[in-house]
Scaffold this motif. Structure first.
Motif, PDB file in Angstrom:
ATOM      1  N   PRO A   2      33.972  80.514 107.930  1.00  0.00           N
ATOM      2  CA  PRO A   2      33.444  79.163 108.125  1.00  0.00           C
ATOM      3  C   PRO A   2      32.520  79.070 109.333  1.00  0.00           C
ATOM      4  O   PRO A   2      32.803  79.645 110.395  1.00  0.00           O
ATOM      5  CB  PRO A   2      34.708  78.314 108.332  1.00  0.00           C
ATOM      6  CG  PRO A   2      35.791  79.067 107.639  1.00  0.00           C
ATOM      7  CD  PRO A   2      35.450  80.516 107.824  1.00  0.00           C
ATOM      8  N   LEU A   3      31.412  78.383 109.152  1.00  0.00           N
ATOM      9  CA  LEU A   3      30.349  78.140 110.128  1.00  0.00           C
ATOM     10  C   LEU A   3      29.458  79.351 110.370  1.00  0.00           C
ATOM     11  O   LEU A   3      28.437  79.221 111.045  1.00  0.00           O
ATOM     12  CB  LEU A   3      30.896  77.619 111.471  1.00  0.00           C
ATOM     13  CG  LEU A   3      31.657  76.289 111.422  1.00  0.00           C
ATOM     14  CD1 LEU A   3      31.993  75.825 112.838  1.00  0.00           C
ATOM     15  CD2 LEU A   3      30.881  75.204 110.689  1.00  0.00           C
ATOM     16  N   ARG A  43      30.943  68.340 110.626  1.00  0.00           N
ATOM     17  CA  ARG A  43      32.027  68.441 109.658  1.00  0.00           C
ATOM     18  C   ARG A  43      31.613  69.397 108.542  1.00  0.00           C
ATOM     19  O   ARG A  43      30.414  69.549 108.285  1.00  0.00           O
ATOM     20  CB  ARG A  43      32.333  67.068 109.028  1.00  0.00           C
ATOM     21  CG  ARG A  43      32.799  66.040 110.035  1.00  0.00           C
ATOM     22  CD  ARG A  43      32.471  64.638 109.603  1.00  0.00           C
ATOM     23  NE  ARG A  43      31.039  64.408 109.493  1.00  0.00           N
ATOM     24  CZ  ARG A  43      30.241  64.232 110.533  1.00  0.00           C
ATOM     25  NH1 ARG A  43      30.710  64.314 111.766  1.00  0.00           N
ATOM     26  NH2 ARG A  43      28.947  64.030 110.360  1.00  0.00           N
ATOM     27  N   CYS A  44      32.594  69.993 107.898  1.00  0.00           N
ATOM     28  CA  CYS A  44      32.298  70.926 106.819  1.00  0.00           C
ATOM     29  C   CYS A  44      33.410  70.859 105.775  1.00  0.00           C
ATOM     30  O   CYS A  44      34.594  70.935 106.121  1.00  0.00           O
ATOM     31  CB  CYS A  44      32.176  72.346 107.372  1.00  0.00           C
ATOM     32  SG  CYS A  44      31.453  73.523 106.225  1.00  0.00           S
ATOM     33  N   PRO A  79      34.262  79.590  99.601  1.00  0.00           N
ATOM     34  CA  PRO A  79      33.410  80.178 100.643  1.00  0.00           C
ATOM     35  C   PRO A  79      32.167  80.826 100.048  1.00  0.00           C
ATOM     36  O   PRO A  79      32.178  81.310  98.900  1.00  0.00           O
ATOM     37  CB  PRO A  79      34.327  81.212 101.297  1.00  0.00           C
ATOM     38  CG  PRO A  79      35.354  81.529 100.257  1.00  0.00           C
ATOM     39  CD  PRO A  79      35.551  80.277  99.465  1.00  0.00           C
ATOM     40  N   LEU A  80      31.100  80.811 100.812  1.00  0.00           N
ATOM     41  CA  LEU A  80      29.929  81.594 100.443  1.00  0.00           C
ATOM     42  C   LEU A  80      30.290  83.074 100.475  1.00  0.00           C
ATOM     43  O   LEU A  80      31.171  83.501 101.217  1.00  0.00           O
ATOM     44  CB  LEU A  80      28.789  81.320 101.433  1.00  0.00           C
ATOM     45  CG  LEU A  80      28.205  79.902 101.426  1.00  0.00           C
ATOM     46  CD1 LEU A  80      27.305  79.713 102.636  1.00  0.00           C
ATOM     47  CD2 LEU A  80      27.444  79.632 100.141  1.00  0.00           C
ATOM     48  N   ALA A 107      31.892  76.127 119.048  1.00  0.00           N
ATOM     49  CA  ALA A 107      32.513  75.801 117.762  1.00  0.00           C
ATOM     50  C   ALA A 107      33.004  77.059 117.056  1.00  0.00           C
ATOM     51  O   ALA A 107      34.115  77.097 116.511  1.00  0.00           O
ATOM     52  CB  ALA A 107      31.527  75.037 116.892  1.00  0.00           C
ATOM     53  N   LEU A 108      32.194  78.102 117.056  1.00  0.00           N
ATOM     54  CA  LEU A 108      32.601  79.358 116.420  1.00  0.00           C
ATOM     55  C   LEU A 108      33.794  79.982 117.126  1.00  0.00           C
ATOM     56  O   LEU A 108      34.699  80.528 116.483  1.00  0.00           O
ATOM     57  CB  LEU A 108      31.426  80.334 116.408  1.00  0.00           C
ATOM     58  CG  LEU A 108      30.319  80.029 115.399  1.00  0.00           C
ATOM     59  CD1 LEU A 108      29.066  80.828 115.724  1.00  0.00           C
ATOM     60  CD2 LEU A 108      30.785  80.327 113.985  1.00  0.00           C
ATOM     61  N   LEU A 109      33.816  79.884 118.460  1.00  0.00           N
ATOM     62  CA  LEU A 109      34.939  80.451 119.216  1.00  0.00           C
ATOM     63  C   LEU A 109      36.245  79.753 118.856  1.00  0.00           C
ATOM     64  O   LEU A 109      37.299  80.400 118.796  1.00  0.00           O
ATOM     65  CB  LEU A 109      34.678  80.336 120.714  1.00  0.00           C
ATOM     66  CG  LEU A 109      33.631  81.282 121.305  1.00  0.00           C
ATOM     67  CD1 LEU A 109      33.393  80.958 122.770  1.00  0.00           C
ATOM     68  CD2 LEU A 109      34.071  82.732 121.147  1.00  0.00           C
TER      69      LEU A 109
END
Length: 287
Positions: free
Chosen positions: A50-51, A92-93, A98-99, A223-225
């Protein structure tokens, strides 16, 4: 008195735009190396974390198209306000599926909302951009990003005068990922995400123009962390939705802690330093 920001966007209605990307495994391998992961987070055919779609559909404009801060002067979803300053506020997601790495994908970007608000530093313009990601004719995930714009410098920001690179944040949750970002890490992440904003690599600019004590850690990196402890501690669980907010900037050299905990199908996450318990927060819902 300056004109209200709303007056500049009354007739601003940009049309949606569609982009394509093959989602090759190279960017995943590069971010995995940046985070010192023991192996690539995904290979061809695997689900994209995600992200991590932020590594794709990148735009590299001509150098002459950039403004003095490193951002584009003009683009489809940049509001036409004078002396524009940009801040990434959150998003938001929703993930139906998932891709998949190595499979061609399509992204449709559109403008969802433009909302003027009054903040501590003056008038702000909140712009929400929606992105739909599709593979094999199916909509896999839908993301919304909230970007805040202001005109001019606004009032003086309340940043620390200097960075403390020794103090350690207090943990809260059992899932923990410490990180002390340095200049090299920020440089590599800027390259991975085609981000030319000078606050991430130009220390004199940060101090003299933005009033920061040092380089600013990317909001998307925070955000990724926050999601890395989820991948490390619950690798078998499918993330169905997530939301995140960016509250206060963190600076290069500070000791960061991404931590969180899971209960009842959810996970609460944050990024902390010794001086701020919540630079960023996130909530994840599992399927």
């Amino acid at each position: 008195m300056p004109a209200p920001l709303a007056s500049y966007v009354e007739s601003w209605h940009p049309e949606p735009v569609t982009d394509e990307d093959a989602l090759p495994p190279g960017p995943v391998a590069a971010l995995s190396a940046l985070l010192d992961l023991p192996a690539d987070a995904a290979e061809s055919g695997d689900p994209l974390p995600p992200l991590w779609q932020w590594l794709y559909f990148l735009h590299w404009p001509p150098q002459q198209a950039l403004g003095p801060d490193g951002h584009l002067r003009d683009a489809r979803f940049l509001p036409p306000v004078p002396d524009r300053r940009r801040m990434f506020a959150g998003g938001r997601c929703e993930i139906a599926e998932p891709l998949r790495v190595g499979e061609p994908a399509e992204r449709v970007s559109s403008l969802t909302a433009v909302t003027p608000k009054q903040g501590r530093s003056g008038e702000l313009l909140f712009v929400t951009e929606r992105q739909e990601f599709r593979q094999n004719g199916r909509t896999c995930l839908v993301e919304e990003q909230d970007i805040v714009y202001r005109s001019g410098d606004g009032s003086a920001s309340r940043h620390p005068a200097a960075v403390d690179d020794t103090a350690v944040p207090e943990p809260e949750g059992p899932w923990r990922l410490p990180l002390r970002p340095d200049e090299t890490l920020l440089f590599r992440f800027s390259a991975l995400t085609a981000n030319a904003h000078r606050i991430h690599y130009d220390t004199p600019y940060c101090r003299e123009v933005e009033g920061c004590p040092g380089l600013v850690v990317h909001g998307p990196l925070l955000a990724l962390l926050m999601l890395e402890p989820v991948r490390a501690n619950a690798p078998e669980r499918q993330v169905r939705s997530l939301s995140y907010r960016l509250h206060r900037p963190a600076f290069v050299g500070e000791r960061l802690l991404a931590d969180g905990a899971s209960s009842a199908g959810h996970a609460q996450l944050r990024v902390a330093t010794h001086r701020e318990a919540r630079h960023a927060t996130a909530e994840v819902t599992f399927g």
